[in-house]
Write a protein that holds these residues in place. Structure first.
Motif, PDB file in Angstrom:
ATOM      1  N   TRP A 145       0.817  -1.203   0.006  1.00 57.05           N
ATOM      2  CA  TRP A 145       0.079   0.059   0.121  1.00 57.05           C
ATOM      3  C   TRP A 145       0.977   1.240   0.066  1.00 57.05           C
ATOM      4  O   TRP A 145       1.274   1.742   0.874  1.00 57.05           O
ATOM      5  CB  TRP A 145      -0.775   0.161   1.392  1.00 57.05           C
TER       6      TRP A 145
ATOM      7  N   TRP B 134      -4.360   5.130  -7.676  1.00 60.13           N
ATOM      8  CA  TRP B 134      -4.719   6.245  -6.321  1.00 60.13           C
ATOM      9  C   TRP B 134      -3.474   6.464  -5.430  1.00 60.13           C
ATOM     10  O   TRP B 134      -2.849   7.407  -5.289  1.00 60.13           O
ATOM     11  CB  TRP B 134      -6.122   5.921  -6.008  1.00 60.13           C
TER      12      TRP B 134
ATOM     13  N   TYR C 144       0.561   4.418   0.071  1.00 60.27           N
ATOM     14  CA  TYR C 144      -0.303   5.718   0.412  1.00 60.27           C
ATOM     15  C   TYR C 144       0.720   6.644   1.009  1.00 60.27           C
ATOM     16  O   TYR C 144       1.824   6.527   1.321  1.00 60.27           O
ATOM     17  CB  TYR C 144      -1.326   5.321   1.275  1.00 60.27           C
TER      18      TYR C 144
ATOM     19  N   GLU D 280      -5.644  -0.041  -3.153  1.00 59.54           N
ATOM     20  CA  GLU D 280      -5.703   1.410  -3.605  1.00 59.54           C
ATOM     21  C   GLU D 280      -4.654   1.644  -4.808  1.00 59.54           C
ATOM     22  O   GLU D 280      -3.973   2.503  -4.872  1.00 59.54           O
ATOM     23  CB  GLU D 280      -5.633   2.380  -2.794  1.00 59.54           C
TER      24      GLU D 280
ATOM     25  N   ASN E 266      -9.836  -2.322  -3.643  1.00 58.61           N
ATOM     26  CA  ASN E 266      -9.792  -1.032  -4.529  1.00 58.61           C
ATOM     27  C   ASN E 266     -10.443  -0.059  -3.541  1.00 58.61           C
ATOM     28  O   ASN E 266     -11.661  -0.219  -2.905  1.00 58.61           O
ATOM     29  CB  ASN E 266     -10.202  -1.201  -5.768  1.00 58.61           C
ATOM     30  N   CYS E 267     -10.187   1.357  -3.838  1.00 57.24           N
ATOM     31  CA  CYS E 267     -11.038   2.550  -3.169  1.00 57.24           C
ATOM     32  C   CYS E 267     -11.839   3.252  -4.096  1.00 57.24           C
ATOM     33  O   CYS E 267     -11.871   2.627  -5.362  1.00 57.24           O
ATOM     34  CB  CYS E 267     -10.088   3.303  -2.215  1.00 57.24           C
TER      35      CYS E 267
END
Length: 523
Positions: A265, A314, A267, A310, A349-350
């Motif tokens: 991830w 994204w 992010y 994600e 997935n978001c």
């Protein structure tokens, strides 16, 4: 900026402000979607002038997606799609103007007709209440059609048609879901789940008493950098298993099925600087080793591993291109399968409606490459032969109604794998504590859905979402995020008000909902 190769004439959707309450009534940005309901980038704009579009970047047929205030229902995103026929741009040099209120209303009324016809094939019939909403929406859209020459009059009737058609939509889908649940009986293959990080955020014994009362499925997070509880690998190579292993053993001892997450991830808040600095080849070497060690640590004890989170253009702090994201996902799935073949491999997935495609954002970063919707990403993975076994989709309250939500569920079934709604949640509204802390204030905007958020409305949305999911045999789990405030991802989105253990209305609703399902006659 318009492209000289794809620009055409301009299509304008003029809003008629017939609402009487506080603004805004139309959000100051919008996006376009194709006939598959995938968002795509265009030059669409929204504002006091209305919604304008003249360059769809090569897409011939499209709908528009706007956030519009339907007083009496909510200030919510809606799709206008020309009654299911979709729009096309006028010829170059021409301008065509449509009534936004009317286009939104007739698109929803037409969709309700299609859904009614579809559902009737399985023996479902609308209740008296649903039928009244349907009839009112039809009457008002007929009135709006009659008055198209008078924009304001048409807009007034269309707004009423839209109001009743929105309520009709949710009634139709929820009633059909309840019908299907009664027809099939209780499901032994459905998990009601939640993230288990509250184990680290409240008294352990209180957590272990309350959590199993509601949930048979739990996720354990392994964020490299957490910021919420212990980092898993803030320093490269130093993985922190001990606390997570203790939680894993406690959950398994209570017959709770456990999923580990995530193996990747990237992010903005979870990606350490040492990972951002790696080349793609270095990332592949790291991820192969990481997956083997983390999956291998738990062996066959996990039900599933969330392989990537994600990653559909994204959460992309390492700024990989679309081909690299597919390659990395395939590598991680292959290594996870080789390490623990019996453990499922889930893709999470978001952003289910993919508004980010219009905004061209990787979270806060400007996207460098063309972006895909979650559905398009899953298709790319499937076409590339990526060996995943569960399709995962987050569904935090999406600023869409429940009728839109069920349509998105249905799209996910085409990949032929079980589906999990991996992270879902909604707020219970502001409290004195959240107002004083500034975390969640009283909104000055129109309410989003049904009324301003409160504990009972949070429970209503939860029950509606879980009911829709339970009615679909291909959906195997829905996982609420999070268990306890003030640590929830959605502000005041927890099931407990605080670590002291005070339960909200949603706690009781989780119980009664499952009790009702379990009492259904078996077929």
């Amino acid at each position: 900026m318009m492209s000289p190769f794809t620009a055409r004439g301009e299509l304008v959707f003029k809003p008629y402000i017939v609402q009487s309450g506080r603004r805004p009534h139309l959000l100051d940005w919008a996006y376009a979607s194709d006939p598959n309901w995938d968002a795509f980038h265009s030059n669409i704009t929204a504002g006091d002038h209305g919604v304008k579009i003249s360059d769809t970047e090569g897409k011939e047929r499209f709908g528009i997606d706007v956030r519009w205030n339907v007083e009496g229902f909510g200030y919510i995103f809606l799709t206008a799609d020309n009654g299911g026929e979709y729009y096309t741009l006028p010829p170059s040099g021409k301008t065509e103007t449509l009534n936004l209120n009317y286009e939104l209303a007739r698109s929803r009324v037409a969709r309700n007709r299609r859904r009614m016809t579809l559902h009737a094939k399985s023996g479902w019939q609308p209740s008296r209440e649903a039928r009244k909403f349907i009839d009112l929406s039809e009457e008002y859209i007929n009135d709006a059609t009659t008055h198209q020459a008078d924009g304001m009059k048409c807009g007034e009737h269309a707004q009423q048609a839209l109001l009743y058609s929105m309520w009709a939509s949710e009634k139709i889908e929820l009633e059909k879901a309840e019908h299907d649940i009664r027809q099939r009986g209780p499901r032994s293959d459905f998990f009601v789940g939640c993230d288990a990080r509250a184990y680290f955020q409240m008294d352990v014994e209180k957590f272990l008493d309350l959590f199993p009362q509601l949930f048979q499925y739990a996720t354990i997070t392994h964020y490299l950098v957490s910021g919420v509880f212990e980092d898993f690998e803030a320093i490269e190579g130093k993985k922190q298993f001990d606390l997570r292993t203790a939680l894993f053993k406690q959950l398994k001892a209570r017959n709770i099925t456990v999923e580990g997450r995530p193996l990747w991830w990237s992010y903005k808040t979870t990606t350490p600087e040492w990972l951002r600095k790696k080349s793609f080849d270095q990332i592949k070497l790291y991820l192969e080793d990481h997956v083997r060690k983390v999956v291998g640590h738990y062996g066959e004890g996990m039900y599933a591993w969330e392989v990537v989170n994600e990653f559909h253009d994204w959460a992309n702090e390492c700024q990989l291109n679309p081909e690299q994201t597919v390659e990395l996902t395939k590598l991680a799935c292959d290594v996870a399968r080789d390490t623990s073949p019996k453990v499922h491999r889930l893709i999470n997935n978001c952003c289910p409606f993919a508004e980010f495609v219009q905004l061209k954002k990787w979270t806060d970063l400007d996207a460098k490459y063309p972006q895909r919707t979650p559905w398009q990403f899953m298709k790319d993975l499937t076409d590339a032969g990526v060996d995943y076994t569960i399709t995962g989709q987050q569904m935090y309250f999406p600023y869409r109604d429940l009728a839109d939500t069920i349509l998105l569920f249905e799209r996910l079934s085409v990949f032929g794998r079980p589906v999990q709604l991996t992270e879902v949640g909604a707020s219970s509204g502001p409290t004195l504590e959240s107002i004083n802390s500034g975390k969640l204030l009283i909104s000055n905007e129109p309410y989003i859905w049904h009324r301003p958020w409160d504990e009972e409305l949070q429970a209503d949305w939860m029950e509606g979402l879980y009911t829709l999911a339970y009615s679909k045999p291909y959906i195997e789990a829905v996982n609420w995020y999070d268990f306890v405030d003030p640590f929830s991802w959605i502000a005041n989105g927890g099931i407990l008000r605080s670590p002291k253990g005070e339960t909200k209305a949603v706690f009781d609703r989780f119980k009664t909902m499952q009790e009702r399902w379990n009492k259904l006659p078996k077929h």
